[in-house]
Design a protein around this motif. Structure first.
Motif, PDB file in Angstrom:
ATOM      1  N   ASP A   8       0.828  -1.201   0.000  1.00 48.78           N
ATOM      2  CA  ASP A   8       0.000   0.000   0.000  1.00 48.78           C
ATOM      3  C   ASP A   8       0.864   1.253   0.000  1.00 48.78           C
ATOM      4  OD1 ASP A   8       0.859   0.264   2.603  1.00 48.78           O
ATOM      5  OD2 ASP A   8      -1.132   0.261   3.491  1.00 48.78           O
ATOM      6  N   ASP A   9       0.199   2.396  -0.124  1.00 47.14           N
ATOM      7  CA  ASP A   9       0.899   3.668  -0.291  1.00 47.14           C
ATOM      8  C   ASP A   9       1.789   4.016   0.905  1.00 47.14           C
ATOM      9  OD1 ASP A   9       1.351   5.730  -2.126  1.00 47.14           O
ATOM     10  OD2 ASP A   9       0.049   7.082  -1.004  1.00 47.14           O
ATOM     11  N   ASP A  10       1.299   3.728   2.107  1.00 50.14           N
ATOM     12  CA  ASP A  10       2.098   4.021   3.299  1.00 50.14           C
ATOM     13  C   ASP A  10       3.363   3.170   3.357  1.00 50.14           C
ATOM     14  OD1 ASP A  10       0.382   5.981   4.238  1.00 50.14           O
ATOM     15  OD2 ASP A  10      -0.797   4.562   5.425  1.00 50.14           O
ATOM     16  N   GLU A  11       3.259   1.918   2.946  1.00 48.55           N
ATOM     17  CA  GLU A  11       4.440   1.047   2.926  1.00 48.55           C
ATOM     18  C   GLU A  11       5.444   1.528   1.890  1.00 48.55           C
ATOM     19  OE1 GLU A  11       2.944  -2.860   2.242  1.00 48.55           O
ATOM     20  OE2 GLU A  11       2.301  -3.139   4.311  1.00 48.55           O
ATOM     21  N   GLU A  12       4.952   1.981   0.742  1.00 52.73           N
ATOM     22  CA  GLU A  12       5.851   2.494  -0.294  1.00 52.73           C
ATOM     23  C   GLU A  12       6.569   3.743   0.203  1.00 52.73           C
ATOM     24  OE1 GLU A  12       3.890   3.083  -4.040  1.00 52.73           O
ATOM     25  OE2 GLU A  12       2.953   1.105  -3.942  1.00 52.73           O
TER      26      GLU A  12
END
Length: 49
Positions: free
Chosen positions: A2-6
């Motif tokens: 997800d975006d937060d992990e990226e």
């Protein structure tokens, strides 16, 4: 991923490259590392979103 992990992965990469910048003595390598950090920072999303 997800975006937060990226975003977290990008921040981790930036931190690793900044640590490398501190240890390097070759001016060319330092310039390349600086450019890599700048590109990674530019790819981070703005905090306003």
């Amino acid at each position: 991923m997800d975006d937060d992990e990226e975003q977290q992965e990008l921040q981790d990469q930036i931190m690793r490259y900044r640590m490398m910048e501190r240890d390097v003595t070759d001016p060319l390598a330092l310039g390349l590392l600086h450019d890599i950090v700048a590109e990674l920072e530019a790819s981070l999303r703005p905090a306003d979103e």
